[in-house]
Design a protein around this motif. Structure first.
Motif, PDB file in Angstrom:
ATOM      1  N   ILE A   6       0.928  -1.297  -0.290  1.00 16.94           N
ATOM      2  CA  ILE A   6      -0.053  -0.233   0.159  1.00 16.94           C
ATOM      3  C   ILE A   6       0.631   1.347   0.010  1.00 16.94           C
ATOM      4  O   ILE A   6       0.730   1.936  -0.665  1.00 16.94           O
ATOM      5  N   ARG A   7       1.829   1.003   0.589  1.00 18.84           N
ATOM      6  CA  ARG A   7       2.650   2.916   1.162  1.00 18.84           C
ATOM      7  C   ARG A   7       3.971   2.667  -0.864  1.00 18.84           C
ATOM      8  O   ARG A   7       3.726   3.999  -0.931  1.00 18.84           O
ATOM      9  N   SER A   8       3.940   1.842  -1.341  1.00 16.05           N
ATOM     10  CA  SER A   8       4.817   1.547  -2.393  1.00 16.05           C
ATOM     11  C   SER A   8       3.652   1.896  -3.396  1.00 16.05           C
ATOM     12  O   SER A   8       4.444   2.587  -5.186  1.00 16.05           O
ATOM     13  N   SER A   9       2.511   2.190  -3.568  1.00 17.77           N
ATOM     14  CA  SER A   9       1.465   2.277  -4.623  1.00 17.77           C
ATOM     15  C   SER A   9       1.139   3.819  -5.089  1.00 17.77           C
ATOM     16  O   SER A   9       1.833   4.692  -4.597  1.00 17.77           O
ATOM     17  N   THR A  10       0.756   3.762  -6.200  1.00 13.71           N
ATOM     18  CA  THR A  10       0.484   5.144  -6.752  1.00 13.71           C
ATOM     19  C   THR A  10      -1.018   5.385  -6.150  1.00 13.71           C
ATOM     20  O   THR A  10      -1.243   6.698  -6.786  1.00 13.71           O
ATOM     21  N   ALA A  11      -2.005   4.682  -6.185  1.00 11.10           N
ATOM     22  CA  ALA A  11      -3.377   4.780  -5.490  1.00 11.10           C
ATOM     23  C   ALA A  11      -3.525   4.738  -4.366  1.00 11.10           C
ATOM     24  O   ALA A  11      -3.143   4.523  -3.256  1.00 11.10           O
ATOM     25  N   ARG A  12      -4.026   6.113  -4.010  1.00 14.97           N
ATOM     26  CA  ARG A  12      -4.435   6.930  -3.110  1.00 14.97           C
ATOM     27  C   ARG A  12      -5.196   6.051  -2.294  1.00 14.97           C
ATOM     28  O   ARG A  12      -5.533   6.522  -1.365  1.00 14.97           O
ATOM     29  N   VAL A  13      -6.504   5.504  -3.072  1.00 11.09           N
ATOM     30  CA  VAL A  13      -7.516   4.495  -2.511  1.00 11.09           C
ATOM     31  C   VAL A  13      -7.533   3.709  -2.162  1.00 11.09           C
ATOM     32  O   VAL A  13      -7.202   2.403  -2.996  1.00 11.09           O
ATOM     33  N   VAL A  14      -7.808   2.974  -1.482  1.00 11.60           N
ATOM     34  CA  VAL A  14      -7.499   1.990  -0.636  1.00 11.60           C
ATOM     35  C   VAL A  14      -9.403   1.180  -0.040  1.00 11.60           C
ATOM     36  O   VAL A  14      -9.867   1.510   0.994  1.00 11.60           O
ATOM     37  N   LEU A  15      -9.939   0.196  -1.273  1.00 11.93           N
ATOM     38  CA  LEU A  15     -10.997  -0.455  -0.359  1.00 11.93           C
ATOM     39  C   LEU A  15     -10.461  -1.872   0.311  1.00 11.93           C
ATOM     40  O   LEU A  15      -9.522  -2.449  -0.005  1.00 11.93           O
ATOM     41  N   LEU A  16     -11.401  -2.148   1.404  1.00 15.18           N
ATOM     42  CA  LEU A  16     -10.595  -3.212   2.392  1.00 15.18           C
ATOM     43  C   LEU A  16     -12.050  -4.204   2.462  1.00 15.18           C
ATOM     44  O   LEU A  16     -13.188  -3.591   3.231  1.00 15.18           O
ATOM     45  N   ILE A  17     -12.000  -5.075   2.309  1.00 13.97           N
ATOM     46  CA  ILE A  17     -13.061  -6.277   2.055  1.00 13.97           C
ATOM     47  C   ILE A  17     -12.580  -6.547   2.985  1.00 13.97           C
ATOM     48  O   ILE A  17     -12.542  -8.218   2.887  1.00 13.97           O
ATOM     49  N   LEU A  18     -12.585  -6.365   4.547  1.00 12.10           N
ATOM     50  CA  LEU A  18     -12.443  -7.459   5.631  1.00 12.10           C
ATOM     51  C   LEU A  18     -12.604  -7.208   6.693  1.00 12.10           C
ATOM     52  O   LEU A  18     -14.151  -6.843   6.999  1.00 12.10           O
ATOM     53  N   LYS A  19     -13.049  -9.015   7.482  1.00  6.80           N
ATOM     54  CA  LYS A  19     -13.031  -8.765   8.903  1.00  6.80           C
ATOM     55  C   LYS A  19     -12.628  -7.525  10.401  1.00  6.80           C
ATOM     56  O   LYS A  19     -11.708  -6.846   9.624  1.00  6.80           O
ATOM     57  N   GLU A  20     -13.630  -7.045  10.859  1.00  9.43           N
ATOM     58  CA  GLU A  20     -12.870  -5.851  11.492  1.00  9.43           C
ATOM     59  C   GLU A  20     -11.731  -5.969  12.302  1.00  9.43           C
ATOM     60  O   GLU A  20     -10.773  -5.285  11.941  1.00  9.43           O
ATOM     61  N   GLY A  21     -11.753  -7.296  13.094  1.00  9.78           N
ATOM     62  CA  GLY A  21      -9.956  -7.756  13.550  1.00  9.78           C
ATOM     63  C   GLY A  21      -8.728  -7.519  12.590  1.00  9.78           C
ATOM     64  O   GLY A  21      -7.858  -6.963  12.813  1.00  9.78           O
ATOM     65  N   LEU A  22      -9.245  -7.958  11.126  1.00 11.02           N
ATOM     66  CA  LEU A  22      -8.001  -7.976  10.219  1.00 11.02           C
ATOM     67  C   LEU A  22      -7.882  -6.110   9.847  1.00 11.02           C
ATOM     68  O   LEU A  22      -6.470  -6.172  10.123  1.00 11.02           O
ATOM     69  N   VAL A  23      -8.664  -5.412  10.010  1.00 10.08           N
ATOM     70  CA  VAL A  23      -8.887  -4.483   9.419  1.00 10.08           C
ATOM     71  C   VAL A  23      -7.762  -3.663  10.175  1.00 10.08           C
ATOM     72  O   VAL A  23      -7.123  -2.788  11.162  1.00 10.08           O
ATOM     73  N   GLU A  24      -7.760  -4.292  12.205  1.00  8.43           N
ATOM     74  CA  GLU A  24      -7.744  -3.862  13.067  1.00  8.43           C
ATOM     75  C   GLU A  24      -6.093  -3.496  13.166  1.00  8.43           C
ATOM     76  O   GLU A  24      -5.703  -2.986  13.121  1.00  8.43           O
ATOM     77  N   ASP A  25      -5.328  -4.823  12.661  1.00  9.22           N
ATOM     78  CA  ASP A  25      -4.146  -5.263  12.658  1.00  9.22           C
ATOM     79  C   ASP A  25      -3.927  -4.531  11.618  1.00  9.22           C
ATOM     80  O   ASP A  25      -2.443  -3.698  11.390  1.00  9.22           O
ATOM     81  N   LEU A  26      -4.773  -3.932  10.081  1.00  8.36           N
ATOM     82  CA  LEU A  26      -3.915  -3.812   9.501  1.00  8.36           C
ATOM     83  C   LEU A  26      -2.932  -1.918   9.502  1.00  8.36           C
ATOM     84  O   LEU A  26      -2.497  -1.273   9.510  1.00  8.36           O
ATOM     85  N   PHE A  27      -4.354  -1.448  10.493  1.00  6.57           N
ATOM     86  CA  PHE A  27      -3.975   0.140  10.876  1.00  6.57           C
ATOM     87  C   PHE A  27      -3.675   0.369  11.450  1.00  6.57           C
ATOM     88  O   PHE A  27      -2.776   0.957  12.197  1.00  6.57           O
ATOM     89  N   LYS A  28      -2.786  -0.633  12.305  1.00  7.28           N
ATOM     90  CA  LYS A  28      -2.353  -0.216  13.778  1.00  7.28           C
ATOM     91  C   LYS A  28      -0.885  -0.526  12.940  1.00  7.28           C
ATOM     92  O   LYS A  28      -0.472   0.450  12.859  1.00  7.28           O
ATOM     93  N   GLU A  29      -0.588  -1.049  11.731  1.00  9.02           N
ATOM     94  CA  GLU A  29       0.709  -1.231  10.784  1.00  9.02           C
ATOM     95  C   GLU A  29       0.934   0.661  10.148  1.00  9.02           C
ATOM     96  O   GLU A  29       1.413   0.566   9.806  1.00  9.02           O
ATOM     97  N   MET A  30      -0.354   0.793   9.654  1.00 11.60           N
ATOM     98  CA  MET A  30      -0.403   1.977   8.666  1.00 11.60           C
ATOM     99  C   MET A  30      -0.259   3.103   9.846  1.00 11.60           C
ATOM    100  O   MET A  30       0.430   4.019   9.821  1.00 11.60           O
ATOM    101  N   ILE A  31      -0.548   3.163  11.169  1.00  9.14           N
ATOM    102  CA  ILE A  31      -0.470   4.184  12.273  1.00  9.14           C
ATOM    103  C   ILE A  31       1.117   3.967  12.670  1.00  9.14           C
ATOM    104  O   ILE A  31       1.957   5.391  12.683  1.00  9.14           O
TER     105      ILE A  31
END
Length: 849
Positions: free
Chosen positions: A260-285
């Motif tokens: 996600i960080r290396s991509s030129t796409a600035r919009v990301v669609l997340l079709i995930l369960k709540e817990g996986l989104v939390e883990d991904l956002f922790k990495e983003m934060i």
């Protein structure tokens, strides 16, 4: 003694069964008795611990208390209690049995077996029409993957499964899931909305991260179709392991975060369960990465994600959700949690222990193993150590920490069940007369037909009809606004956008009078008729001049009439064609041009006869055939017969071939019959006449031009043959342009006859001297005449009586009168006298008809 032993054995079996079924207190940890029992299948915990190490069919151990799902299950219990309190089903008390799926399909299936057991056993039968388990309907599950597994099992018994959160499109297939219903729309509608929103904001370069379960995979495939329709392209697509306790989840999350960080796409669609989104956002934060995130319904209303520390660093979040509704009665119930009288609820006990139990040792650096997880410790009340009995405590934490309006669809499911039961049990204002212990499939039938009012809105289940057709295609059907680009086989193609965003009417294409090309063609036809009129006047005024007499004015005028009809036929090629125009224009051209060419043929035949020695027997017979009027009538009539047979057996009409799917233009043009045989014979007949005329003229080409029209005939017929030889392949290769091609060919060939046949005569009459020295003419004749011929055949030449005399002895005199076309139609050759030089004898020859 026998009775004592029997009682002892029965007691032993109960204790043994109880030991085997201890999971009922943890998995199915909430229950209340009732006349009709409703099953509640929801995950009160996030995970099954040590799932990857499980090698024996041991019991499942769950962890990580799921607060949101716990609140939703409480909404179901609350509505059941509300229905009972209101006496909605007079004389019938609803009970419930709540089991914890732990967000895992296999655990859910074990729960279902427990719910359906009769006398602690589940018998195998051939026919379950009279199967009457204590649980008549199951409300759940949370995730589509779990609902799919449970719905498969329940389809054996036709027990209804009513979900408020499982939105996978596959669950609409009534062949595989005949007992499944839901109070939430399928993902089809959500993915359509996703594509439209991206198109609205102009986001055509996006990334997608989805789970590998049925919900994520199906939603992603559905989104792909809608993305293509809305001109949205994917920069990348990444898949996360679905199960939250998967040992590969965290490493994979780090990989996806880097993508996600290396991509030129600035919009990301997340079709995930709540817990996986939390883990991904922790990495983003952690990496301070900001993007625009689009949330699917699985996590769009998550309070835990919204309340994450540093959540504002990840960027904007745009979410999709469904109908919600706040309920004050439910909020009051959550602030005063109590167990239903006569039942138990171990999940409420667990929540209160997590919230109010004093465990200060769990906040130390070396927490004991029995302590809750860090996320569960966040539930701990600040004043937990002030309470002696956690089970006696209550507060508003569930109302403030969660969005309780999210439980609306779960409450709706309970009311749908109650209204179906009211119909099935034949309830009136005072009692219910139907059988209480009914087979569950009867309730399923009533659910499909139920219509009811809830919170000022009307609800019913649509069909989700059994219309799914098995697919076996090389390529998917192209959506509206795109066309097929064929690949290596006719069934394999890519869909290419054609630019249209909506259906449009095909434009009709024909030679409209207002278009430039029809105007040019019509003007050319009219100008040709005017030229013929001018030529006719010139011929008429100068009909007694030698060039006009040689051109046979009467035959030339007939030729002009035929060409005029041919020019007029071009006008009928313009405008929107109809069946009458299609026939008229071909017949006009055929008869008009045949009349013209037949006259040319007569002229060529006359010249050919002049070239032959008259004394030969064959020549005499051919001279007898020279009947111009008869020849013209017979040749033209034969063409008329061809056209008549053509109109009868294979008449021209409007071409009804549909346009290609890629074309937005419907070409309306004439089809010259189904087989084109008549059209071909008509053209071939004219070509044959032109070819015969050309050959006859070519045979008599040595006769001087002063005595014949061979040059004019040769060039005009050559031009006609050349034009129509070019016309045929063009007409065959591009039939849609056949109208323009044929009209152009008629004009060119008609103008060819005017310029090659009539204009030279007009030029001779108007600008060239009419007197030719006879000496010059005779010199030409001597050059081409054979010295062996001492008999000269008289030619149909018309020039005035000429007498040439000379004072010298070698002078000569030629006396001649012109031949005439007799009334009988024969070629009459007059006598002539020739006086040769004094070294030769004067010879006189008279030849008559």
């Amino acid at each position: 003694m026998y009775r004592f032993l029997s009682a002892l054995i029965a007691l032993s079996s109960l204790q043994a069964c109880g030991g085997e079924c201890d999971f009922a207190h943890s998995m199915c940890g909430a229950q209340a008795p009732g006349d009709v029992v409703i099953g509640i299948l929801m995950p009160s915990h996030h995970k099954v611990t040590a799932l990857g190490k499980r090698i024996r069919p041991e019991s499942y151990h769950c962890s990580d208390f799921h607060l949101t799902s716990f609140m939703r299950s409480l909404a179901v219990i609350h509505e059941i209690e509300e229905i009972n309190a209101a006496g909605f089903l007079p004389g019938v008390h609803l009970g419930y049995m709540m089991c914890d799926t732990c967000s895992f399909a296999s655990t859910a299936l074990q729960n279902v077996e427990y719910m359906l057991a009769v006398n602690r056993s589940l018998n195998v039968d051939c026919d379950y029409s009279d199967f009457r388990p204590r649980v008549k309907i199951i409300l759940g599950a949370l995730y589509s993957e779990v609902s799919i597994a449970v719905a498969r099992l329940l389809s054996v018994y036709m027990i209804p499964l009513l979900s408020s959160t499982s939105s996978a499109q596959d669950l609409s297939d009534k062949r595989r899931y005949p007992g499944f219903l839901r109070t939430i729309p399928s993902d089809k509608h959500q993915t359509e909305a996703l594509g439209q929103v991206m198109h609205h904001f102009g986001w055509n370069w996006v990334g997608v991260v989805y789970g590998d379960d049925e919900y994520g995979s199906a939603a992603f495939q559905s989104f792909l179709k809608n993305a293509e329709e809305n001109s949205v392209c994917l920069n990348y697509k990444e898949v996360l392991p679905d199960y939250l306790d998967n040992s590969q989840s965290l490493p994979r999350i780090k990989q996806i975060a880097e993508r996600i960080r290396s991509s030129t796409a600035r919009v990301v669609l997340l079709i995930l369960k709540e817990g996986l989104v939390e883990d991904l956002f922790k990495e983003m934060i952690r990496t301070n990465t900001s993007r625009t995130w689009i949330a699917s319904d699985a996590w769009s209303r998550s309070r835990s994600i919204a309340q994450m520390e540093g959540i504002n660093k990840v960027g904007d979040i745009l979410g999709f959700t469904f109908v919600t509704g706040k309920n004050e009665s439910f909020d009051k119930y959550l602030k005063n949690l109590t167990v239903t009288p006569g039942g138990y609820n171990h999940f409420i006990e667990e929540y209160k222990n997590l919230r109010f139990n004093c465990t200060p040792e769990c906040f130390s650096d070396k927490a004991p193993s029995y302590c809750p997880s860090p996320d569960e410790l966040k539930m701990k009340a600040d004043n937990a150590c002030n309470f002696k009995d956690p089970q006696e405590q209550n507060d508003d934490h569930l109302v403030t920490a969660l969005d309780t309006s999210d439980a609306f669809l779960h409450r709706l499911a309970v009311w749908a069940t109650a209204n179906a039961l009211k119909k099935l049990l034949k309830c009136n204002g005072s009692s219910c007369l139907g059988e209480i212990n009914f087979p569950p499939w009867k309730l399923l039938e009533e659910l499909k037909k139920v219509q009811f009012e809830f919170e000022n809105s009307s609800f019913f289940f649509n069909n989700n009809a059994n219309t799914t057709i098995p697919q076996s295609r090389c390529s998917e059907r192209c959506a509206p606004g795109s066309f097929k680009k064929i690949l290596n086989a006719s069934c394999c193609h890519n869909c290419t956008l054609c630019g249209w965003t909506q259906c449009k009417q095909r434009k009709e294409s024909f030679l409209r009078w207002s278009d430039p090309l029809p105007i040019i063609l019509t003007a050319a036809a009219v100008f040709g008729i005017l030229l013929l009129l001018v030529t006719f006047i010139i011929f008429l005024l100068n009909r007694n001049s030698p060039p006009m007499k040689r051109a046979e004015v009467r035959l030339s005028c007939v030729m002009m009439a035929g060409l005029s009809v041919s020019f007029a036929s071009v006008i009928w090629f313009m405008g929107k064609p109809n069946v009458h125009l299609c026939r008229a224009r071909q017949v006009m051209y055929a008869l008009g041009f045949t009349l013209c060419v037949s006259c040319v043929l007569v002229k060529a035949f006359r010249t050919f006869l002049a070239f032959l020695p008259f004394g030969q027997l064959t020549s005499r017979r051919l001279h007898k055939l020279y009947k111009p009027l008869v020849i013209v009538i017979v040749i033209t009539s034969l063409q008329g017969v061809i056209c008549l047979l053509w109109l009868i057996f294979d008449s021209p009409d409007i071409d009804d071939t549909p346009p290609s799917p890629q074309s937005m233009k419907h070409v309306i043009h004439c089809r010259e019959g189904h087989t084109y045989i008549g059209f071909g014979i008509m053209l071939s007949y004219i070509a044959l006449l032109a070819l015969v005329g050309f050959l006859l003229a070519f045979k008599g080409r040595k006769v001087p031009q002063e005595f014949s029209e061979t040059g004019n005939i040769i060039f005009s017929m050559l031009m006609y043959l050349f034009v129509w030889v070019c016309f045929i392949p063009v007409y065959i290769m591009n039939n849609e342009s056949g109208t323009t091609v044929q009209a152009s060919a008629i004009l060119v060939s008609s103008y060819g006859i005017i310029f090659c046949h009539f204009f030279p005569k007009c030029y001779q009459v108007l600008w060239k001297s009419n007197t030719e020295t006879l000496e010059r003419i005779l010199n030409k004749w001597r050059a081409i005449s054979s010295p062996k011929h001492d008999v000269v055949t008289e030619i149909n030449i018309d020039f005035p009586r000429v007498t040439l005399s000379s004072e010298k002895s070698d002078s000569f005199i030629i006396s001649s009168t012109s031949p005439k076309l007799c009334s009988s139609g024969t070629l009459c050759i007059s006598s002539y006298t020739t006086l040769v030089t004094k070294r030769k004898m004067a010879r006189t020859r008279s030849i008559s008809c």
